[in-house]
Write a protein that holds these residues in place. Structure first.
Motif, PDB file in Angstrom:
ATOM      1  N   TRP A 195       0.828  -1.201   0.000  1.00  0.00           N
ATOM      2  CA  TRP A 195       0.000   0.000   0.000  1.00  0.00           C
ATOM      3  C   TRP A 195       0.870   1.263   0.000  1.00  0.00           C
ATOM      4  O   TRP A 195       0.396   2.367  -0.288  1.00  0.00           O
ATOM      5  CB  TRP A 195      -0.919   0.016   1.222  1.00  0.00           C
ATOM      6  N   ALA A 196       2.166   1.102   0.302  1.00  0.00           N
ATOM      7  CA  ALA A 196       3.057   2.261   0.378  1.00  0.00           C
ATOM      8  C   ALA A 196       3.622   2.669  -0.979  1.00  0.00           C
ATOM      9  O   ALA A 196       4.257   3.719  -1.095  1.00  0.00           O
ATOM     10  CB  ALA A 196       4.214   1.954   1.332  1.00  0.00           C
ATOM     11  N   TYR A 197       3.409   1.832  -2.016  1.00  0.00           N
ATOM     12  CA  TYR A 197       3.973   2.154  -3.331  1.00  0.00           C
ATOM     13  C   TYR A 197       3.193   3.309  -3.977  1.00  0.00           C
ATOM     14  O   TYR A 197       1.964   3.349  -3.859  1.00  0.00           O
ATOM     15  CB  TYR A 197       3.914   0.920  -4.246  1.00  0.00           C
ATOM     16  N   PRO A 198       3.844   4.277  -4.657  1.00  0.00           N
ATOM     17  CA  PRO A 198       5.295   4.370  -4.909  1.00  0.00           C
ATOM     18  C   PRO A 198       6.032   5.236  -3.913  1.00  0.00           C
ATOM     19  O   PRO A 198       7.249   5.371  -3.976  1.00  0.00           O
ATOM     20  CB  PRO A 198       5.326   5.035  -6.290  1.00  0.00           C
ATOM     21  N   TYR A 199       5.281   5.849  -2.967  1.00  0.00           N
ATOM     22  CA  TYR A 199       5.890   6.841  -2.084  1.00  0.00           C
ATOM     23  C   TYR A 199       6.943   6.230  -1.166  1.00  0.00           C
ATOM     24  O   TYR A 199       7.966   6.852  -0.868  1.00  0.00           O
ATOM     25  CB  TYR A 199       4.802   7.555  -1.277  1.00  0.00           C
ATOM     26  N   GLY A 200       6.705   4.980  -0.731  1.00  0.00           N
ATOM     27  CA  GLY A 200       7.687   4.324   0.117  1.00  0.00           C
ATOM     28  C   GLY A 200       9.007   4.102  -0.612  1.00  0.00           C
ATOM     29  O   GLY A 200      10.086   4.403  -0.082  1.00  0.00           O
ATOM     30  N   ALA A 201       8.937   3.602  -1.835  1.00  0.00           N
ATOM     31  CA  ALA A 201      10.156   3.346  -2.608  1.00  0.00           C
ATOM     32  C   ALA A 201      10.892   4.650  -2.914  1.00  0.00           C
ATOM     33  O   ALA A 201      12.126   4.704  -2.851  1.00  0.00           O
ATOM     34  CB  ALA A 201       9.801   2.609  -3.899  1.00  0.00           C
ATOM     35  N   ILE A 202      10.163   5.702  -3.218  1.00  0.00           N
ATOM     36  CA  ILE A 202      10.785   6.996  -3.508  1.00  0.00           C
ATOM     37  C   ILE A 202      11.455   7.558  -2.254  1.00  0.00           C
ATOM     38  O   ILE A 202      12.575   8.078  -2.301  1.00  0.00           O
ATOM     39  CB  ILE A 202       9.741   7.988  -4.056  1.00  0.00           C
ATOM     40  N   TRP A 203      10.761   7.443  -1.127  1.00  0.00           N
ATOM     41  CA  TRP A 203      11.308   7.922   0.151  1.00  0.00           C
ATOM     42  C   TRP A 203      12.610   7.186   0.480  1.00  0.00           C
ATOM     43  O   TRP A 203      13.619   7.808   0.840  1.00  0.00           O
ATOM     44  CB  TRP A 203      10.290   7.716   1.264  1.00  0.00           C
ATOM     45  N   GLY A 204      12.602   5.885   0.356  1.00  0.00           N
ATOM     46  CA  GLY A 204      13.791   5.104   0.668  1.00  0.00           C
ATOM     47  C   GLY A 204      14.950   5.448  -0.243  1.00  0.00           C
ATOM     48  O   GLY A 204      16.089   5.636   0.220  1.00  0.00           O
ATOM     49  N   LEU A 205      14.705   5.544  -1.539  1.00  0.00           N
ATOM     50  CA  LEU A 205      15.758   5.872  -2.504  1.00  0.00           C
ATOM     51  C   LEU A 205      16.318   7.270  -2.250  1.00  0.00           C
ATOM     52  O   LEU A 205      17.550   7.473  -2.265  1.00  0.00           O
ATOM     53  CB  LEU A 205      15.191   5.779  -3.927  1.00  0.00           C
ATOM     54  N   PHE A 206      15.442   8.233  -1.972  1.00  0.00           N
ATOM     55  CA  PHE A 206      15.872   9.603  -1.728  1.00  0.00           C
ATOM     56  C   PHE A 206      16.837   9.681  -0.548  1.00  0.00           C
ATOM     57  O   PHE A 206      17.925  10.263  -0.650  1.00  0.00           O
ATOM     58  CB  PHE A 206      14.640  10.490  -1.473  1.00  0.00           C
ATOM     59  N   TRP A 207      16.473   9.067   0.574  1.00  0.00           N
ATOM     60  CA  TRP A 207      17.307   9.183   1.760  1.00  0.00           C
ATOM     61  C   TRP A 207      18.599   8.383   1.655  1.00  0.00           C
ATOM     62  O   TRP A 207      19.626   8.770   2.232  1.00  0.00           O
ATOM     63  CB  TRP A 207      16.525   8.784   3.013  1.00  0.00           C
ATOM     64  N   CYS A 208      18.585   7.309   0.905  1.00  0.00           N
ATOM     65  CA  CYS A 208      19.831   6.560   0.700  1.00  0.00           C
ATOM     66  C   CYS A 208      20.847   7.428  -0.047  1.00  0.00           C
ATOM     67  O   CYS A 208      22.028   7.457   0.319  1.00  0.00           O
ATOM     68  CB  CYS A 208      19.561   5.270  -0.081  1.00  0.00           C
ATOM     69  N   VAL A 209      20.387   8.141  -1.060  1.00  0.00           N
ATOM     70  CA  VAL A 209      21.279   9.023  -1.814  1.00  0.00           C
ATOM     71  C   VAL A 209      21.777  10.169  -0.929  1.00  0.00           C
ATOM     72  O   VAL A 209      22.974  10.487  -0.896  1.00  0.00           O
ATOM     73  CB  VAL A 209      20.556   9.588  -3.057  1.00  0.00           C
ATOM     74  N   ILE A 210      20.868  10.782  -0.178  1.00  0.00           N
ATOM     75  CA  ILE A 210      21.230  11.909   0.688  1.00  0.00           C
ATOM     76  C   ILE A 210      22.240  11.476   1.747  1.00  0.00           C
ATOM     77  O   ILE A 210      23.228  12.178   2.021  1.00  0.00           O
ATOM     78  CB  ILE A 210      19.970  12.508   1.360  1.00  0.00           C
ATOM     79  N   LEU A 211      22.034  10.325   2.352  1.00  0.00           N
ATOM     80  CA  LEU A 211      22.926   9.876   3.419  1.00  0.00           C
ATOM     81  C   LEU A 211      24.297   9.470   2.893  1.00  0.00           C
ATOM     82  O   LEU A 211      25.308   9.656   3.579  1.00  0.00           O
ATOM     83  CB  LEU A 211      22.282   8.712   4.179  1.00  0.00           C
ATOM     84  N   ILE A 212      24.358   8.932   1.682  1.00  0.00           N
ATOM     85  CA  ILE A 212      25.670   8.631   1.079  1.00  0.00           C
ATOM     86  C   ILE A 212      26.450   9.933   0.854  1.00  0.00           C
ATOM     87  O   ILE A 212      27.661  10.002   1.110  1.00  0.00           O
ATOM     88  CB  ILE A 212      25.496   7.855  -0.242  1.00  0.00           C
ATOM     89  N   ILE A 213      25.748  10.972   0.405  1.00  0.00           N
ATOM     90  CA  ILE A 213      26.389  12.285   0.227  1.00  0.00           C
ATOM     91  C   ILE A 213      26.817  12.857   1.576  1.00  0.00           C
ATOM     92  O   ILE A 213      27.923  13.413   1.718  1.00  0.00           O
ATOM     93  CB  ILE A 213      25.437  13.256  -0.496  1.00  0.00           C
ATOM     94  N   ALA A 214      25.962  12.722   2.584  1.00  0.00           N
ATOM     95  CA  ALA A 214      26.271  13.232   3.920  1.00  0.00           C
ATOM     96  C   ALA A 214      27.492  12.540   4.506  1.00  0.00           C
ATOM     97  O   ALA A 214      28.331  13.171   5.175  1.00  0.00           O
ATOM     98  CB  ALA A 214      25.067  13.049   4.842  1.00  0.00           C
ATOM     99  N   GLU A 215      27.605  11.226   4.253  1.00  0.00           N
ATOM    100  CA  GLU A 215      28.765  10.498   4.769  1.00  0.00           C
ATOM    101  C   GLU A 215      30.049  10.913   4.053  1.00  0.00           C
ATOM    102  O   GLU A 215      31.142  10.838   4.622  1.00  0.00           O
ATOM    103  CB  GLU A 215      28.539   8.994   4.628  1.00  0.00           C
ATOM    104  N   PHE A 216      29.927  11.373   2.815  1.00  0.00           N
ATOM    105  CA  PHE A 216      31.094  11.917   2.114  1.00  0.00           C
ATOM    106  C   PHE A 216      31.595  13.157   2.856  1.00  0.00           C
ATOM    107  O   PHE A 216      32.804  13.323   3.077  1.00  0.00           O
ATOM    108  CB  PHE A 216      30.726  12.264   0.672  1.00  0.00           C
ATOM    109  N   TYR A 217      30.662  14.021   3.231  1.00  0.00           N
ATOM    110  CA  TYR A 217      31.012  15.232   3.986  1.00  0.00           C
ATOM    111  C   TYR A 217      31.684  14.872   5.307  1.00  0.00           C
ATOM    112  O   TYR A 217      32.721  15.451   5.677  1.00  0.00           O
ATOM    113  CB  TYR A 217      29.749  16.054   4.239  1.00  0.00           C
ATOM    114  N   LEU A 218      31.127  13.893   6.007  1.00  0.00           N
ATOM    115  CA  LEU A 218      31.671  13.509   7.306  1.00  0.00           C
ATOM    116  C   LEU A 218      33.033  12.814   7.165  1.00  0.00           C
ATOM    117  O   LEU A 218      33.879  12.927   8.054  1.00  0.00           O
ATOM    118  CB  LEU A 218      30.689  12.572   8.022  1.00  0.00           C
TER     119      LEU A 218
END
Length: 544
Positions: free
Chosen positions: A438-461
């Motif tokens: 029932w979460a599709y597609p917003y759940g998949a988009i949310w998960g993909l978005f934050w995975c990309v953001i956190l990989i970038i954030a870990e680059f900064y750290l």
């Protein structure tokens, strides 16, 4: 088939055979039992549900949270687990849709090959395999940290050797035995978390013999230590703590009835997230000071913030029980990492991306070659703990694993989006999917978005580390996972060439799909006798 060329989710055996003939070499028997694999479907809904509930609860939560609390403060730790929890919740729903219809040995690696690109699948599969033996090494060194609570007389190398053998035995005795061990460990962890929540509330309220009311004192003193950078620093530990949650997708290939088992596992994800991670981290923040010297990485031997909470409150018996539960959790997570690593190698072999020996299993359904190499490397790497502190090794390994995990989670969400897109452009109805989130597609988009953001954030750290200045050593120690992924991907692109994306209109949506003969499929289970049988029957009543 309907007018659009789609196959109904449930077909009779005769119609199924007719539908499969044109695919060239695939038979109804193959698809019904996990095509082209030697794995056995010897695990049940109970196994999958309990593995989904508790398999990832290990060193990251019980021990690693101590380092995060001291580096970032109570609010950062709590918010870090909430954010990470929302991501794995979204990932789990993406897994659910695909694991029911495509229960394959290495799951996400093979889904990536089908729906995204072979080069991406190659980099994902090998990256995940790296993360599994890194996790084994981390959990084995965690055993040393946990046991130091009781004694420091036994050499580090001796503890590692002993429990390395234990993890090997759990994996090689039998798949069914592995499943029962994981059920037992998950049951203990799941039951104990209620004790932790209730007792920590009592401690915080002033009901403990050795400590007065605490309330939210530590939140009021310094909720965000080291500010935003401190918050970012907790994310690798939070991601590492939740890594392994996706292993339910691998177990689906060896489950009696994925259509029944997988949705229940996905449906139970909120229980684990709320009880273990969100409430568990909150209990730490209202009972343990971030300045406590005994926290993991400090000078004491208590290490776990949960153990410290009981010790400081004068509840020594609960401290000992807590440490025993942590010990079981660490062994359990190490064990399932060996299981997952061997299945990932099997999936890579089926994609012609690994030596053929890793694609075979023995008569009992054990991929022994994959188990051997995964457990050998993971166990050998754990001896780094002999000459370095446990907290230092944990930081190295958790940073490596968390970035591999983020890459994997993001790819799973992207695979789900691509699967649905292929389903749509080929004129098929979503009603034909065996299970829909029932979460599709917003759940998949949310998960993909934050995975990309956190990989970038870990680059900064990694470039500007907490409490230090930029330097090449810290950058590569923290970010080498991404470097490895990029190298693997570029190498695969040079080898496979071709378009960057698989054309959704040409994807064969049925070749590796499992067809369910009856919409009311049920598992067939042998009669259980004796005392153990009574326990297993009770578990069935709860989780079936």
């Amino acid at each position: 088939m309907d007018a659009h060329g789609s196959a109904p989710a449930y077909e009779t055996s005769s119609s199924k055979e007719k539908h499969l003939e044109p695919q060239g070499g695939w038979t109804s028997s193959d698809l019904d039992h996990g095509a082209e694999t030697d794995l056995h479907r010897s695990l049940s809904t109970r196994h999958l549900t309990m593995i989904a509930l508790g398999s990832s609860i290990g060193m990251g939560l019980w021990l690693g949270s101590g380092t995060s609390l001291s580096d970032a403060g109570p609010a950062s730790l709590f918010l870090g687990y909430i954010l990470s929890g929302s991501v794995i919740w979204a990932v789990s729903h993406s897994i659910g849709e695909m694991a029911v219809m495509y229960p394959l040995p290495s799951a996400f690696t093979q889904w990536t090959s089908i729906f995204i690109d072979k080069s991406m699948a190659f980099s994902l599969g090998w990256a995940y395999w790296f993360s599994y033996w890194i996790t084994i090494a981390n959990e084995l060194q965690g055993v040393v940290t946990v046991l130091s609570f009781w004694t420091t007389a036994v050499p580090t190398a001796a503890w590692i050797s002993i429990f390395w053998v234990v993890i090997v035995l759990i994996n090689v005795v039998a798949v069914k035995f592995f499943g029962e061990v994981e059920v037992a460990a998950s049951t203990i962890k799941f039951g104990w978390i209620f004790v932790v929540i209730i007792s920590c509330i009592v401690i915080s309220a002033g009901g403990a013999p050795a400590e007065g009311p605490i309330g939210f004192r530590y939140w009021n003193e310094d909720a965000f230590i080291n500010g935003f950078k401190g918050f970012l620093s907790v994310m690798p530990t939070c991601i590492f703590a939740m890594s392994g949650s996706e292993n339910a997708a691998l177990v689906a290939a060896e489950t009696d009835n994925p259509r029944k088992a997988v949705p229940r596992a996905v449906g139970s994800i909120w229980i684990r997230l709320s009880l273990f991670y969100v409430l568990g981290s909150l209990m730490i923040t209202i009972t343990v000071s971030p300045m406590d010297p005994n926290l993991f990485g400090g000078s004491g031997v208590n290490a776990s913030p949960f153990v410290i909470a009981y010790r400081n409150a004068g509840l020594a018996p609960l401290a000992h029980i807590m440490n025993a539960v942590i010990f079981i959790s660490v062994l359990s997570t190490g064990s399932i990492s060996g299981y997952a690593g061997s299945r990932t190698l099997m999936g890579l072999t089926h994609l012609n991306m690994a030596p053929k020996i890793f694609g075979k299993a023995d008569k009992q359904g054990r991929p022994l070659a994959g188990l051997f190499v995964t457990l050998l490397i993971g166990g050998g790497l754990s001896y780094l703990n002999v000459s370095n502190s446990g907290a230092t090794v944990f930081t190295w390994f958790s940073n490596l694993t968390s970035l591999f995990t983020l890459f994997g989670w993001g790819t799973i969400c992207l695979s789900n989006l691509r699967m649905r897109y292929a389903w749509k452009v080929q004129g098929r109805s979503v009603e034909d999917l065996p299970w829909r989130s029932w979460a599709y597609p917003y759940g998949a988009i949310w998960g993909l978005f934050w995975c990309v953001i956190l990989i970038i954030a870990e680059f900064y750290l990694s470039l500007w580390p907490l409490g230090g200045s930029p330097n090449a050593k810290d950058f590569f120690a923290n970010y080498v996972s991404v470097v490895a992924i990029v190298v693997l991907y570029i190498g695969a692109r040079c080898y496979y060439r071709g378009p960057w994306w698989v054309d959704a209109r040409t994807i064969d949506l049925d070749a590796q799909r499992r067809f369910y003969v009856d919409a009311h499929d049920v598992e067939t289970r042998p009669e259980r006798k004796g005392p153990l049988g009574l326990v297993r029957k009770a578990a069935d009543m709860v989780f079936d």
